[in-house]
Design an enzyme around this catalytic site. Sequence first.
Site, PDB file in Angstrom:
ATOM      1  N   ALA A   8      -5.000   6.029 -10.657  1.00  0.00           N
ATOM      2  CA  ALA A   8      -3.689   5.628 -10.147  1.00  0.00           C
ATOM      3  C   ALA A   8      -3.088   4.415 -10.869  1.00  0.00           C
ATOM      4  O   ALA A   8      -1.983   4.498 -11.422  1.00  0.00           O
ATOM      5  CB  ALA A   8      -3.793   5.346  -8.647  1.00  0.00           C
ATOM      6  N   ARG A  19       8.440   4.895 -19.690  1.00  0.00           N
ATOM      7  CA  ARG A  19       9.849   5.080 -19.305  1.00  0.00           C
ATOM      8  C   ARG A  19      10.739   4.030 -19.948  1.00  0.00           C
ATOM      9  O   ARG A  19      11.912   4.278 -20.205  1.00  0.00           O
ATOM     10  CB  ARG A  19      10.014   4.997 -17.779  1.00  0.00           C
ATOM     11  CG  ARG A  19       9.590   6.253 -17.077  1.00  0.00           C
ATOM     12  CD  ARG A  19      10.110   6.328 -15.639  1.00  0.00           C
ATOM     13  NE  ARG A  19       9.362   7.364 -14.932  1.00  0.00           N
ATOM     14  CZ  ARG A  19       8.313   7.137 -14.160  1.00  0.00           C
ATOM     15  NH1 ARG A  19       7.903   5.893 -13.942  1.00  0.00           N
ATOM     16  NH2 ARG A  19       7.672   8.131 -13.589  1.00  0.00           N
ATOM     17  N   GLU A  32     -10.599   7.565 -20.008  1.00  0.00           N
ATOM     18  CA  GLU A  32     -11.084   7.807 -18.651  1.00  0.00           C
ATOM     19  C   GLU A  32     -12.479   8.437 -18.755  1.00  0.00           C
ATOM     20  O   GLU A  32     -12.634   9.461 -19.404  1.00  0.00           O
ATOM     21  CB  GLU A  32     -10.110   8.730 -17.918  1.00  0.00           C
ATOM     22  CG  GLU A  32     -10.632   9.388 -16.663  1.00  0.00           C
ATOM     23  CD  GLU A  32     -11.167   8.404 -15.614  1.00  0.00           C
ATOM     24  OE1 GLU A  32     -10.511   7.369 -15.378  1.00  0.00           O
ATOM     25  OE2 GLU A  32     -12.267   8.671 -15.061  1.00  0.00           O
ATOM     26  N   CYS A  42      -8.200   9.066  -1.743  1.00  0.00           N
ATOM     27  CA  CYS A  42      -8.119   9.006  -0.273  1.00  0.00           C
ATOM     28  C   CYS A  42      -8.144  10.403   0.328  1.00  0.00           C
ATOM     29  O   CYS A  42      -8.362  10.567   1.523  1.00  0.00           O
ATOM     30  CB  CYS A  42      -6.840   8.320   0.169  1.00  0.00           C
ATOM     31  SG  CYS A  42      -6.267   7.078  -0.979  1.00  0.00           S
ATOM     32  N   VAL A  80     -15.260   3.308 -21.787  1.00  0.00           N
ATOM     33  CA  VAL A  80     -15.148   2.083 -22.573  1.00  0.00           C
ATOM     34  C   VAL A  80     -16.378   1.232 -22.283  1.00  0.00           C
ATOM     35  O   VAL A  80     -16.696   0.959 -21.117  1.00  0.00           O
ATOM     36  CB  VAL A  80     -13.847   1.331 -22.241  1.00  0.00           C
ATOM     37  CG1 VAL A  80     -13.815  -0.040 -22.911  1.00  0.00           C
ATOM     38  CG2 VAL A  80     -12.645   2.166 -22.672  1.00  0.00           C
ATOM     39  N   ASP A 285      -8.075  -1.044  -7.926  1.00  0.00           N
ATOM     40  CA  ASP A 285      -9.271  -1.387  -7.150  1.00  0.00           C
ATOM     41  C   ASP A 285     -10.171  -2.408  -7.835  1.00  0.00           C
ATOM     42  O   ASP A 285     -11.130  -2.881  -7.224  1.00  0.00           O
ATOM     43  CB  ASP A 285     -10.101  -0.126  -6.860  1.00  0.00           C
ATOM     44  CG  ASP A 285      -9.421   0.806  -5.867  1.00  0.00           C
ATOM     45  OD1 ASP A 285      -8.313   0.477  -5.403  1.00  0.00           O
ATOM     46  OD2 ASP A 285      -9.999   1.865  -5.559  1.00  0.00           O
ATOM     47  N   ASN A 307      -1.076   1.902  -6.904  1.00  0.00           N
ATOM     48  CA  ASN A 307       0.168   2.449  -7.439  1.00  0.00           C
ATOM     49  C   ASN A 307       1.228   1.363  -7.609  1.00  0.00           C
ATOM     50  O   ASN A 307       1.926   1.318  -8.622  1.00  0.00           O
ATOM     51  CB  ASN A 307       0.697   3.552  -6.533  1.00  0.00           C
ATOM     52  CG  ASN A 307       0.103   4.898  -6.869  1.00  0.00           C
ATOM     53  OD1 ASN A 307       0.523   5.561  -7.806  1.00  0.00           O
ATOM     54  ND2 ASN A 307      -0.927   5.299  -6.139  1.00  0.00           N
ATOM     55  N   TRP A 436      10.672   0.239  27.540  1.00  0.00           N
ATOM     56  CA  TRP A 436      10.092  -0.934  26.880  1.00  0.00           C
ATOM     57  C   TRP A 436       9.063  -0.413  25.894  1.00  0.00           C
ATOM     58  O   TRP A 436       7.998   0.063  26.293  1.00  0.00           O
ATOM     59  CB  TRP A 436       9.425  -1.885  27.876  1.00  0.00           C
ATOM     60  CG  TRP A 436      10.380  -2.704  28.670  1.00  0.00           C
ATOM     61  CD1 TRP A 436      10.731  -2.510  29.974  1.00  0.00           C
ATOM     62  CD2 TRP A 436      11.105  -3.877  28.246  1.00  0.00           C
ATOM     63  NE1 TRP A 436      11.628  -3.470  30.369  1.00  0.00           N
ATOM     64  CE2 TRP A 436      11.870  -4.327  29.329  1.00  0.00           C
ATOM     65  CE3 TRP A 436      11.169  -4.582  27.030  1.00  0.00           C
ATOM     66  CZ2 TRP A 436      12.706  -5.438  29.262  1.00  0.00           C
ATOM     67  CZ3 TRP A 436      11.988  -5.692  26.957  1.00  0.00           C
ATOM     68  CH2 TRP A 436      12.754  -6.108  28.059  1.00  0.00           C
ATOM     69  N   ARG A 444       5.922  -9.558  24.466  1.00  0.00           N
ATOM     70  CA  ARG A 444       6.173 -10.341  25.686  1.00  0.00           C
ATOM     71  C   ARG A 444       4.871 -10.913  26.242  1.00  0.00           C
ATOM     72  O   ARG A 444       4.825 -12.078  26.657  1.00  0.00           O
ATOM     73  CB  ARG A 444       6.843  -9.466  26.742  1.00  0.00           C
ATOM     74  CG  ARG A 444       8.331  -9.284  26.520  1.00  0.00           C
ATOM     75  CD  ARG A 444       8.903  -8.193  27.392  1.00  0.00           C
ATOM     76  NE  ARG A 444       8.441  -8.279  28.764  1.00  0.00           N
ATOM     77  CZ  ARG A 444       8.674  -7.368  29.700  1.00  0.00           C
ATOM     78  NH1 ARG A 444       9.372  -6.282  29.397  1.00  0.00           N
ATOM     79  NH2 ARG A 444       8.245  -7.531  30.924  1.00  0.00           N
TER      80      ARG A 444
END
Lengths: 452, 452
Positions: A8, A19, A32, A42, A80, A285, A307, A436, A444
Amino acid sequence: MIVVGGDAAGMTAASQARRLRDRDDLEIVAFERGHFTSYSACGIPYWIGGVVDDRDELIARHPATFRESYQIDVRLRHEVTRIDLDRREVVARDLDGDREIRERYDTLMYAVGATPRLPAWADSQVAGIFGVQTLDDGAALRAWLESEPAPRRAVVVGGGYIGVEMAEALIQRGLTVTLVERAEQPMTTVDPDMAVRVADAMRALGIEIRTGVEVTGLRERDGRVTAVVTDDGPVPADVVVLGLGVRPNTALAEAAGLPLGSSGGVRVDRRMRVLGVPDVWAAGDCVESLHRVSGLPVHIPLGTHANKQGRVAGINIGGGYAAFPGVIGTAVTKVCELEVGRTGLREQDAHAAGFEFVSVHVESTNRAGYYPGARPMTVKLIAERPSGRLLGAQIVGWSEAAKRIDALAVALWNEMTVDDMTGLDLGYAPPYAPVWDPVLIAARKAVDALAR
Amino acid sequence: MIVVGGDAAGMTAASQARRLRDRDDLEIVAFERGHFTSYSACGIPYWIGGVVDDRDELIARHPATFRESYQIDVRLRHEVTRIDLDRREVVARDLDGDREIRERYDTLMYAVGATPRLPAWADSQVAGIFGVQTLDDGAALRAWLESEPAPRRAVVVGGGYIGVEMAEALIQRGLTVTLVERAEQPMTTVDPDMAVRVADAMRALGIEIRTGVEVTGLRERDGRVTAVVTDDGPVPADVVVLGLGVRPNTALAEAAGLPLGSSGGVRVDRRMRVLGVPDVWAAGDCVESLHRVSGLPVHIPLGTHANKQGRVAGINIGGGYAAFPGVIGTAVTKVCELEVGRTGLREQDAHAAGFEFVSVHVESTNRAGYYPGARPMTVKLIAERPSGRLLGAQIVGWSEAAKRIDALAVALWNEMTVDDMTGLDLGYAPPYAPVWDPVLIAARKAVDALAR
């Protein structure tokens, strides 16, 4: 630009930078070590549990997409092994070809994630012990569950999010499941008075929970696990899942001389630059983040932060300006139909950070009491004394409960006091709340507690 | 203390004052012209539709409770006909005994609510025309629906919340339902681009919607309605429900000389004191409130505001200190399974208040795309240009969508910019959101729109 770690944080940074800078301006290589890029870690418990059928559904973007649409040279199964800051070079090993590659960088993105904590007793060659941090981990566990003889007895060690979600997943697959937790309750991410409701819900699913129990070793036969040994006797197991949390992957960073923080993660500034190291960025992470309430560095491994941080790094690498504002520890999960949300500090965190505080909780419902389907919902608030500033909030409820934590998260983000919160204009209609809102009742009650 | 009007605002004020001052210190008399106290008017459509079985479930507190537990002298079926500020006296009529009563006050609480807007054509003695503002209104409508010959064809005039909810209620009872709306879409509380989704959902339920059509008259036979006449022809009707909104009940206030604001409601200060009138307080559907975004007075009749305002008035009457901070127009509702949430200003409100702004909307899902049960969800944001301050937000989605407006409401309350919002730490887990929460995606898109 070299990206170390293609999940991610790393791939979001890479595609965001792309971009803003085209391939003539910026060459991007991503290493990777696993078989996948940009997947939803997740989602692994739901894939294991069979709620999600197909592993590929967890993959947000395939390597081919990055190569073709983003002109990113993604190299899978490349680990790596060394970063040389002086030479601005990384050394990678092609795990399949078993050869070494050297690449120069002008910009380095460190995004190698985290690894499940491995207790001493698990450090062995016994088969049937699994973490569930990567999609490769998940695939290995699923293969084991589908192998012969089919595992029937599961032990989950540790009752954090992953432990709780995995216990549910395994019972959904038809295994008998025992969760072993050292603390007095599983779901230690909320206070014990809230966690007890989660434990009850897990027991109602048929999960056996053994709290206050520590695992000390394993038993095996023919190299396969047969039981975990605890300080309260052995628990039979054909499969053991580790839910003891994760630690940031920092061996590589440490060897290279990147600075590590007190939480164990790589230290970064607001723009996700590694502190004091030119042209090296980190996200996800493997880094530590500022907790906006305690003011302390924390390590909270979550896809949503990875992300956001990857995007911030990518914008900055691309020549723009973006800053990551820190975290407040918001999280949601569920056990069967019981929903759990939390944000900010628990009582023990508030103590540790030196706050004086009051805490209150209210029992209410998710809908008007007379509206069909109204279910119990408990809201707990922790507020600084005497200022009244909200420090933390927890919600446990039976449906449409967890995401209500977001309103409290935004209140906490803005440093609202519980007194201010009593006036909040929240959505009201009988299918959605009592007149409420439980959040307002809790505010409260906190005001009253502060006045005492 | 005399309370004029025994519903949410009045009785909340009375019971709150009682908590702070006992009966020796404060005598409380409450006049209510109807048969009920403290009921959920918002629940009436669900009672009519049969979702809620029993009328009594809508009653939060019965008169006996107020009398016994709060020592409040509740007088039902007593209509206050005159307030004399100089003599500090109210004149009430006992509607059953048909006699007049005079009572002196030291503190007056004005809480007489609102009444459905009655168009000129409805101002007649034709039977079968109903508003649904009070429980007595609801009971009359239900009796009509259960009378013989049983009404089969319903026309709902006006497509605000009540109109939309009543159309659904009536089709659930098996009637054919036509909704007639002057504007281009029903659900005018959200912008037309969002409202069109609501209209589609209503049509899918079998509700006929006629937009851009105005009702001009009625047809009747033997004193019972048989059709509404519109500028596009007649629509047969055995029962007509008015959903044209409500206007504050201020005739009594006006006659007494209480100040009215531009929205039509009684003007009050932050503590719910009627402006410039000693010892007279007002709250609920008969007052106007400050809109915190536009800075303009608005009349937003909602139980949640009535309760909050009543509580504020009661605390102040009791000798404490409380202030009502104003409203931001948060509201939630549903049409069958389609959920709608809104907060802040619509585009037309933003124009009217003089803001320059951008608006964006994003199509996303309520859960991770791969998680079972993921359904479409649209989030629209309106942000001031160039500041980026959030001005309004709307959500339409198919499940677990509406209450997500609360997070946006709290962001708006705190005057967050969309840029700040992109960093918000919201709850993430696959059963609850994609890894980029729809709210965050929308905030990012708004930032992009502001940069153009």
